[in-house]
Enzyme design. Sequence first.
Site, PDB file in Angstrom:
ATOM      1  N   GLY A  43       2.208  -5.631  23.175  1.00  0.00           N
ATOM      2  CA  GLY A  43       1.304  -4.554  23.570  1.00  0.00           C
ATOM      3  C   GLY A  43       1.476  -3.259  22.786  1.00  0.00           C
ATOM      4  CG  HIS A 441      37.240  16.627  19.992  1.00  0.00           C
ATOM      5  ND1 HIS A 441      36.287  17.612  20.097  1.00  0.00           N
ATOM      6  CD2 HIS A 441      38.055  16.972  18.965  1.00  0.00           C
ATOM      7  CE1 HIS A 441      36.514  18.536  19.168  1.00  0.00           C
ATOM      8  NE2 HIS A 441      37.590  18.163  18.461  1.00  0.00           N
TER       9      HIS A 441
END
Length: 464
Positions: A43, A441
């Site tokens: 689609g 980090h």
Amino acid sequence: MADGSGPYDLVILGGGSGGYACALRAAELNLSVALIEKDKIGGTCLHRGCIPTKALLHSAEIADQARDSEVFGVRARFEGIDVPGVHAFKDKIVTRAWKGVQGLLKSRGVTVVEGSGRLTGPTSVQVEGADGTVTTVEGRHLVLATGGAPRSLPGLEIDGTQIITSDHALTLDRVPSSVIILGGGVIGVEFASIWRSFGAEVTIVEMLPHLVPLEEESSSKLLERAFRRRGIKSELGVRFESVKTTDTGVVVTLEGGKTLDAELLLVAVGRGPVSAGLGFEEAGVAVERGFVKVDGLCRTGVETISAVGDLIPTPQLAHVGFAEGILVAERVAGLNPVPIDYDGVPRVTYSDPEVASVGLTSTVARERGHDVVEAVYDLAGNPKSQILQTQGAVKVIAQKDGPVLGVHMVGSRVGELVTEGQLIYNWEALPSDLAQLIHAHPTQSEAMGEAMLVLAGKPLHVHN
């Protein structure tokens, strides 16, 4: 498996995100399934929406990186956009995904019926094939998943060459020198970003006061500022009046008489449901403004008919279609699925910078009676964002002494960060609990952790 001798358990009209997800889940639950599709399985999302636009946006990002390479100490040359090459990259991604979906449907025993379907009753669909042959497919339950299509405005004729929709934009054989984009929602903003990266002059016209007007206002303002820096112009809070085509392009007149001229006008004023002439009302299905009316479990007023995806008035997102399709398959199979909390669905605009959010905006939270507290963490304080050379912020809103109500982000790649926000919102997490969690980090995800530390009353890398 059902054959011509008897009805299928489930007949699905439309093979886009909602339809094929419903088919896959239903087959997994041992229902016999027929999936009717007139075009290509996958689609809008796969062929004219999510996937091809994101491929173009990635090409656009590479173009910008080539232009800006010296910032990173790399000498690269930007020599222009190879439009056939861009399309080849995009089409390769789409084709691979398309083949993948077809393979999944086949492996699960779903019968795919090619042709245009139309309801002829509460349990029957008439299908006309490309060669004109007509067959009737019977199902104990029908699912309407006919999707949506680009909309225009009254009196604004799409000619496909100078006045185009996103469908035409995806196959354009050149980079236009200049474009006016009518509509500052997700589609308009994404194409503005693509074309600007490819070198076009771009102006967005939006009748509401901000770009991406459904987002948190602070996110809209950050995007507008970033777009100004990129040289993307905006006419905000102003209505489109008319357009004239000329030998060289288009002349757009705005209310108040201001005119803009460009090579192309992209009409991106939203998408409407595909429901006309498909026999829905005749079968007893209630339709309002083109949308099929459903309850919280995607049921229409007809016991044997459900509807999902862009056809119903829920957020027009592929992942919403997936979820609704799965919900209907499980309900028809006799399971007990819960209604979808649409506030808890993540939303991403994949422009540069990206805009991502989940949960409530501060305005909606206050309208619903919440006593709201907010924290904003500027990406300027986030080392990974500095490395990526992106600007933006993470804004978290919470109930005072209560759970997080919304997460709103602007910056490069924040679409990949919003999943944490989705878990936080949907699990009704408290900022004090989240502040205990350690983020890796240096990552952009630390920006979320920093915002939670602020809300928990123990800010770390935050000025003021």
